[in-house]
Write a protein that holds these residues in place. Structure first.
Motif, PDB file in Angstrom:
ATOM      1  N   PRO A   9       0.977   1.785  11.716  1.00 20.07           N
ATOM      2  CA  PRO A   9       0.604   1.465  10.331  1.00 20.07           C
ATOM      3  C   PRO A   9      -0.437   0.341  10.309  1.00 20.07           C
ATOM      4  CG  PRO A   9       2.998   1.558  10.585  1.00 20.07           C
ATOM      5  CD  PRO A   9       2.421   1.563  11.965  1.00 20.07           C
ATOM      6  N   ILE A  10      -1.358   0.418   9.398  1.00 17.56           N
ATOM      7  CA  ILE A  10      -2.423  -0.574   9.281  1.00 17.56           C
ATOM      8  C   ILE A  10      -2.269  -1.276   7.934  1.00 17.56           C
ATOM      9  CG2 ILE A  10      -4.915  -0.934   9.169  1.00 17.56           C
ATOM     10  CD1 ILE A  10      -5.191   1.535  10.970  1.00 17.56           C
ATOM     11  N   THR A  11      -2.102  -2.595   7.983  1.00 14.86           N
ATOM     12  CA  THR A  11      -1.824  -3.358   6.769  1.00 14.86           C
ATOM     13  C   THR A  11      -2.792  -4.519   6.638  1.00 14.86           C
ATOM     14  OG1 THR A  11       0.547  -2.825   6.945  1.00 14.86           O
ATOM     15  CG2 THR A  11      -0.059  -4.635   5.499  1.00 14.86           C
ATOM     16  N   THR A  12      -3.317  -4.721   5.434  1.00 13.59           N
ATOM     17  CA  THR A  12      -4.092  -5.923   5.137  1.00 13.59           C
ATOM     18  C   THR A  12      -3.215  -6.868   4.330  1.00 13.59           C
ATOM     19  OG1 THR A  12      -4.949  -5.203   2.989  1.00 13.59           O
ATOM     20  CG2 THR A  12      -6.144  -4.482   4.933  1.00 13.59           C
ATOM     21  N   THR A  13      -3.166  -8.115   4.728  1.00 18.59           N
ATOM     22  CA  THR A  13      -2.425  -9.121   3.950  1.00 18.59           C
ATOM     23  C   THR A  13      -3.188 -10.429   3.993  1.00 18.59           C
ATOM     24  OG1 THR A  13      -1.092  -9.803   5.822  1.00 18.59           O
ATOM     25  CG2 THR A  13      -0.155  -8.101   4.420  1.00 18.59           C
ATOM     26  N   VAL A  14      -3.625 -10.920   2.850  1.00 15.62           N
ATOM     27  CA  VAL A  14      -3.748 -10.171   1.617  1.00 15.62           C
ATOM     28  C   VAL A  14      -5.200 -10.190   1.179  1.00 15.62           C
ATOM     29  CG1 VAL A  14      -1.389 -10.596   0.790  1.00 15.62           C
ATOM     30  CG2 VAL A  14      -3.216 -12.166   0.145  1.00 15.62           C
ATOM     31  N   VAL A  15      -5.568  -9.139   0.413  1.00 17.95           N
ATOM     32  CA  VAL A  15      -6.876  -9.066  -0.217  1.00 17.95           C
ATOM     33  C   VAL A  15      -6.764  -9.683  -1.609  1.00 17.95           C
ATOM     34  CG1 VAL A  15      -8.654  -7.503  -1.085  1.00 17.95           C
ATOM     35  CG2 VAL A  15      -7.489  -6.990   1.067  1.00 17.95           C
ATOM     36  N   VAL A  16      -7.769 -10.436  -2.010  1.00 21.77           N
ATOM     37  CA  VAL A  16      -7.802 -11.041  -3.348  1.00 21.77           C
ATOM     38  C   VAL A  16      -8.804 -10.255  -4.197  1.00 21.77           C
ATOM     39  CG1 VAL A  16      -8.244 -13.142  -4.684  1.00 21.77           C
ATOM     40  CG2 VAL A  16      -7.231 -13.302  -2.393  1.00 21.77           C
ATOM     41  N   ARG A  39      -2.768   5.865   6.755  1.00 19.92           N
ATOM     42  CA  ARG A  39      -1.841   4.870   7.299  1.00 19.92           C
ATOM     43  C   ARG A  39      -2.054   3.478   6.722  1.00 19.92           C
ATOM     44  NH1 ARG A  39      -3.079   4.428  12.922  1.00 19.92           N
ATOM     45  NH2 ARG A  39      -4.886   5.794  12.665  1.00 19.92           N
ATOM     46  N   LEU A  40      -2.953   3.340   5.766  1.00 21.68           N
ATOM     47  CA  LEU A  40      -3.324   2.031   5.245  1.00 21.68           C
ATOM     48  C   LEU A  40      -2.350   1.547   4.166  1.00 21.68           C
ATOM     49  CD1 LEU A  40      -5.417  -0.306   5.107  1.00 21.68           C
ATOM     50  CD2 LEU A  40      -6.589   1.020   3.329  1.00 21.68           C
ATOM     51  N   THR A  41      -1.912   0.311   4.301  1.00 17.77           N
ATOM     52  CA  THR A  41      -1.192  -0.405   3.251  1.00 17.77           C
ATOM     53  C   THR A  41      -1.988  -1.658   2.932  1.00 17.77           C
ATOM     54  OG1 THR A  41       0.994   0.384   3.925  1.00 17.77           O
ATOM     55  CG2 THR A  41       0.913  -1.642   2.654  1.00 17.77           C
ATOM     56  N   VAL A  42      -2.128  -1.950   1.628  1.00 19.85           N
ATOM     57  CA  VAL A  42      -2.962  -3.070   1.198  1.00 19.85           C
ATOM     58  C   VAL A  42      -2.100  -4.110   0.492  1.00 19.85           C
ATOM     59  CG1 VAL A  42      -4.968  -3.783  -0.149  1.00 19.85           C
ATOM     60  CG2 VAL A  42      -4.937  -1.519   0.933  1.00 19.85           C
ATOM     61  N   GLY A  43      -2.060  -5.307   1.056  1.00 21.74           N
ATOM     62  CA  GLY A  43      -1.431  -6.428   0.373  1.00 21.74           C
ATOM     63  C   GLY A  43      -2.447  -7.082  -0.544  1.00 21.74           C
ATOM     64  N   LEU A  44      -2.027  -7.367  -1.771  1.00 20.51           N
ATOM     65  CA  LEU A  44      -2.922  -7.945  -2.773  1.00 20.51           C
ATOM     66  C   LEU A  44      -2.304  -9.221  -3.328  1.00 20.51           C
ATOM     67  CD1 LEU A  44      -3.740  -4.668  -4.743  1.00 20.51           C
ATOM     68  CD2 LEU A  44      -5.249  -5.830  -3.125  1.00 20.51           C
ATOM     69  N   GLY A  45      -3.139 -10.232  -3.538  1.00 16.61           N
ATOM     70  CA  GLY A  45      -2.654 -11.484  -4.100  1.00 16.61           C
ATOM     71  C   GLY A  45      -3.770 -12.204  -4.823  1.00 16.61           C
ATOM     72  N   VAL A  46      -3.434 -13.320  -5.450  1.00 14.06           N
ATOM     73  CA  VAL A  46      -4.432 -14.062  -6.224  1.00 14.06           C
ATOM     74  C   VAL A  46      -5.118 -15.147  -5.397  1.00 14.06           C
ATOM     75  CG1 VAL A  46      -3.275 -13.617  -8.418  1.00 14.06           C
ATOM     76  CG2 VAL A  46      -2.704 -15.676  -7.117  1.00 14.06           C
ATOM     77  N   GLY A  47      -4.624 -15.413  -4.193  1.00 13.88           N
ATOM     78  CA  GLY A  47      -5.244 -16.435  -3.360  1.00 13.88           C
ATOM     79  C   GLY A  47      -4.816 -17.837  -3.768  1.00 13.88           C
ATOM     80  N   PRO A  95      -9.441   8.796  -1.642  1.00  8.74           N
ATOM     81  CA  PRO A  95      -8.569   8.310  -0.571  1.00  8.74           C
ATOM     82  C   PRO A  95      -7.843   9.461   0.107  1.00  8.74           C
ATOM     83  CG  PRO A  95      -7.567   7.918  -2.705  1.00  8.74           C
ATOM     84  CD  PRO A  95      -8.958   8.407  -2.976  1.00  8.74           C
ATOM     85  N   HIS A  96      -7.319   9.204   1.300  1.00 13.60           N
ATOM     86  CA  HIS A  96      -6.582  10.232   2.027  1.00 13.60           C
ATOM     87  C   HIS A  96      -5.340  10.642   1.257  1.00 13.60           C
ATOM     88  CE1 HIS A  96      -5.048  12.335   5.633  1.00 13.60           C
ATOM     89  NE2 HIS A  96      -3.863  11.895   5.243  1.00 13.60           N
ATOM     90  N   ARG A  97      -4.634   9.651   0.704  1.00 16.66           N
ATOM     91  CA  ARG A  97      -3.416   9.932  -0.047  1.00 16.66           C
ATOM     92  C   ARG A  97      -3.729   9.988  -1.531  1.00 16.66           C
ATOM     93  NH1 ARG A  97       0.482   5.361   2.508  1.00 16.66           N
ATOM     94  NH2 ARG A  97      -1.501   4.257   2.508  1.00 16.66           N
TER      95      ARG A  97
END
Length: 242
Positions: A9-16, A39-47, A95-97
């Motif tokens: 799995p590929i995850t970004t933590t976190v994109v603002v 396989r991408l999961t994206v973590g999102l936050g305000v920074g 997107p793929h999904r």
């Protein structure tokens, strides 16, 4: 990573999202989702750093969960194929999904986590001091909020810094040095005060016990954040935790 693996799995933590145009961000994330076959999961936050906003000319006053959600909704409309630009064709690629990559809210605050139940698929948490009780409480907040929103049970993830005794003569010092570099916008005396209790510094056997504790409170995934560029720590972890 997507070219070298087929199952990881590929995850970004976190994109603002407030630091990006939401349409262009949707395009970039959809491209990444296609490259890794969903396989991408994206973590999102305000920074948390005003300097980040200033560096790209973003408005610090948009550092709110409501603004983040607005941008997420825009990205989801792009992923659904809506034409938001007035061009001949909608922005692609799709997107793929269907619906886009899985989204997690990056937070260790109860109110922020609960407010994302309407659009996020789960929680991208961060444990500064490996406090299982505090993490369990946050997980319960997420479960209750997702249930109230009539959403599927949230994916519960957390993360923490680590340094291994097997690859470092001074694992606690390694974490301290890393935090001095990583948190260089904070006065050094504050970093020095938090460093002794931040992250995990110890042996692989001790790490197994910590991870078992997170598993017991229902963590679906724990992300270990390295504090050194020594590649041996990856090999040690892979051998010990597989």
């Amino acid at each position: 990573m997507s070219a070298w693996t087929t199952r990881v799995p590929i995850t970004t933590t976190v994109v603002v999202p407030q630091l990006h145009d939401p349409v262009l961000l949707a395009k970039a994330l959809a491209t990444a989702d296609r490259l890794c076959d969903g396989r991408l999961t994206v973590g999102l936050g305000v920074g948390g750093r005003e300097e980040d906003y200033a560096a790209v000319g973003a408005d610090w006053s948009t550092r709110r969960i409501a603004d983040l959600e607005h941008r997420v909704r825009t990205m989801q409309r792009v992923w659904a194929g809506e034409n938001l630009t007035g061009a001949t064709l909608p922005v692609g690629p799709p997107p793929h999904r269907p619906g886009g990559p899985s989204l997690l809210i990056g937070s260790h605050g109860r109110r922020t986590a609960a407010s994302a139940a309407g659009w996020a698929d789960g929680l991208a948490g961060m444990s500064l001091d490996l406090d299982l009780a505090a993490t369990a409480e946050l997980f319960d907040v997420a479960r209750e909020a997702w249930s109230a929103a009539r959403r599927p049970a949230p994916r519960l993830t957390t993360s923490f810094w680590f340094a291994l005794a097997e690859t470092s003569d001074d694992p606690r010092g390694q974490i301290h040095r890393h935090l001095r570099h990583y948190m260089n916008w904070i006065p050094p005396e504050f970093v020095d005060a938090m460093a002794p209790a931040s992250g995990f510094a110890g042996s692989v056997d001790e790490l197994r016990e910590v991870l078992a504790g997170f598993a017991e409170i229902g963590a679906d995934e724990v992300q270990l954040i390295p504090t050194s560029d020594d590649p041996r720590q990856v090999a040690v972890l892979a051998g010990a935790l597989s």
